[in-house]
Design an enzyme around this catalytic site. Sequence first.
Site, short mmCIF file in Angstrom:
data_model
loop_
_atom_site.label_atom_id
_atom_site.label_comp_id
_atom_site.label_asym_id
_atom_site.label_seq_id
_atom_site.Cartn_x
_atom_site.Cartn_y
_atom_site.Cartn_z
N ARG A 174 -12.11 -78.25 -29.24
CA ARG A 174 -10.72 -78.49 -29.69
C ARG A 174 -10.60 -78.55 -31.21
NH1 ARG A 174 -10.47 -76.83 -25.61
NH2 ARG A 174 -9.87 -77.76 -23.65
N SER A 227 -3.60 -83.86 -23.06
CA SER A 227 -4.66 -84.86 -23.24
C SER A 227 -4.50 -85.53 -24.60
CB SER A 227 -6.03 -84.19 -23.18
OG SER A 227 -6.22 -83.64 -21.91
N GLU A 297 -7.10 -86.11 -29.53
CA GLU A 297 -6.94 -84.65 -29.52
C GLU A 297 -5.55 -84.31 -30.08
OE1 GLU A 297 -8.23 -82.60 -25.96
OE2 GLU A 297 -6.57 -81.18 -26.11
C1 LIG Z 1 1.47 -80.87 -20.28
C2 LIG Z 1 0.46 -80.38 -21.30
C3 LIG Z 1 -0.76 -79.89 -20.87
C4 LIG Z 1 -1.70 -79.43 -21.79
N1 LIG Z 1 -2.89 -78.95 -21.34
C5 LIG Z 1 -3.79 -78.46 -22.22
C6 LIG Z 1 -5.04 -77.91 -21.76
O1 LIG Z 1 -5.31 -77.83 -20.57
N2 LIG Z 1 -5.91 -77.46 -22.69
C7 LIG Z 1 -5.64 -77.50 -24.02
O2 LIG Z 1 -6.47 -77.05 -24.81
N3 LIG Z 1 -4.49 -78.03 -24.48
C8 LIG Z 1 -3.57 -78.50 -23.62
N4 LIG Z 1 -2.38 -79.03 -24.08
C9 LIG Z 1 -2.17 -79.14 -25.53
C10 LIG Z 1 -1.49 -77.94 -26.21
O3 LIG Z 1 -0.75 -77.15 -25.30
C11 LIG Z 1 -2.52 -77.08 -26.94
O4 LIG Z 1 -3.21 -77.84 -27.88
C12 LIG Z 1 -1.86 -75.89 -27.63
O5 LIG Z 1 -2.87 -75.05 -28.11
C13 LIG Z 1 -0.95 -76.29 -28.79
O6 LIG Z 1 -0.19 -75.16 -29.16
P1 LIG Z 1 1.27 -75.32 -29.78
O7 LIG Z 1 1.84 -73.97 -29.99
O8 LIG Z 1 2.10 -76.24 -28.96
O9 LIG Z 1 0.92 -75.99 -31.17
P2 LIG Z 1 1.71 -77.15 -31.92
O10 LIG Z 1 1.62 -78.41 -31.12
O11 LIG Z 1 3.06 -76.67 -32.31
O12 LIG Z 1 0.81 -77.31 -33.21
C14 LIG Z 1 -0.50 -77.79 -33.12
C15 LIG Z 1 -1.24 -77.38 -34.39
O13 LIG Z 1 -1.40 -75.96 -34.38
C16 LIG Z 1 -0.95 -75.45 -35.64
N5 LIG Z 1 -0.40 -74.11 -35.40
C17 LIG Z 1 0.53 -73.75 -34.49
N6 LIG Z 1 0.80 -72.44 -34.61
C18 LIG Z 1 0.03 -71.96 -35.62
C19 LIG Z 1 -0.14 -70.68 -36.23
N7 LIG Z 1 0.54 -69.61 -35.83
N8 LIG Z 1 -1.02 -70.57 -37.24
C20 LIG Z 1 -1.74 -71.64 -37.66
N9 LIG Z 1 -1.60 -72.87 -37.14
C21 LIG Z 1 -0.73 -73.03 -36.13
C22 LIG Z 1 0.11 -76.42 -36.10
O14 LIG Z 1 0.28 -76.35 -37.51
C23 LIG Z 1 -0.47 -77.74 -35.67
O15 LIG Z 1 -1.36 -78.22 -36.64
C24 LIG Z 1 -1.42 -79.49 -23.18
C25 LIG Z 1 -0.18 -79.98 -23.62
C26 LIG Z 1 0.75 -80.41 -22.69
C27 LIG Z 1 2.09 -80.93 -23.16
#
Ligand SMILES: Cc1cc2nc3c(=O)[nH]c(=O)nc-3n(C[C@H](O)[C@H](O)[C@H](O)COP(=O)(O)OP(=O)(O)OC[C@H]3O[C@@H](n4cnc5c(N)ncnc54)[C@H](O)[C@@H]3O)c2cc1C
Length: 305
Positions: A174, A227, A297
Amino acid sequence: MSWRTKSRLAWLHDLPGVSENEALASRTSFGIGGPAEFFVELARPEAIEKAIEGCRERDIPYLLLGAGTNLLVADRGVEGLVVRVVNREHHIDGTRVRAGAGLKMMRLARIVADANLRGFEFAIGVPGTLGGAVYQDAGCWGKEIREVLVEVDGFMPGAGKQTWKPPALKFGYRTSALRDGDLKGALVVSATVQLTRGDGEEAKQLMSKLTRERNETQPIKTKNCGSVFKNPQGDSAGRLVQAAGLKGTREGAAVVSELHGNFIINEGGATAADVKRLIERVMVEVKRRFGVQLEPEVEMVGQWK
Ligand SMILES: Cc1cc2nc3c(=O)[nH]c(=O)nc-3n(C[C@H](O)[C@H](O)[C@H](O)COP(=O)(O)OP(=O)(O)OC[C@H]3O[C@@H](n4cnc5c(N)ncnc54)[C@H](O)[C@@H]3O)c2cc1C
């Protein structure tokens, strides 16, 4: 001295499509947090690059936002510019797929299944964008994005356009060089994944099965951030939280899920401060009971002081 000089604020005001004091809570899965001081949603990579390059040149803080599914935004909000990345194009070339960072992992999982490609089914469990997934090597059911990643087109303010092969991204559990290393502040523009030819119907059936299982074991339909803690080596954070008797523990309207110990739910009206207090309480109690130091996380962003 504050970065808020007249000329910097004027530059921000002049950005095409920008708005001020824009709510972020509704743009996160937690539904929590204060506003973005300045906010813009951009799909064209050149426009995103120009915005963050402009911020770097002027020392204006900026935050890239994907689907907001791994963020706890501070109650006071985020200073500077928040750029929501929404480039969602995709291109399939044989078994290779390149997609914009703003495309949701779940959507891409369905697109590639429709194209009879296999190996991306795990993404049906990740509600974030492709960019957010690369940022911290998101994964599910034992598979991480790095395992299918070929290369990433990115942009580093001050250094321009770059292409990163997986070793340059220094993936860890992660995390990556984007979250914790020398690529901090860089933009993921698009990513290319290598999949295999296969039966798309089978991929869809597998994804339905995985989704059903998940709905039974995790509070997916609530306001949460997935998580909250990373799993410690050889153990599970959810198990530790449950064993410490912390399920159902609350701070204000933030509560540790009864269904899964590694989820905190916003029951409605929870503040970021509530969630932060609850996270700290859980960490202290798990450390006291089992000597294990949990590590969040979820990423806390914005003005906390
Ligand atoms: C119900 C639920 C279930 C989930 N299950 C999982 C799972 O099974 N496994 C898992 O790994 N995660 C899980 N997650 C967490 C989440 O979906 C992941 O961490 C996902 O990768 C975050 O992506 P995001 O677009 O929402 O990023 P955001 O939450 O919008 O941002 C997170 C970080 O990523 C950076 N970021 C976003 N886009 C870019 C870009 N284009 N370039 C550079 N940096 C960027 C942001 O600046 C920030 O620092 C879950 C979340 C929820 C709500």
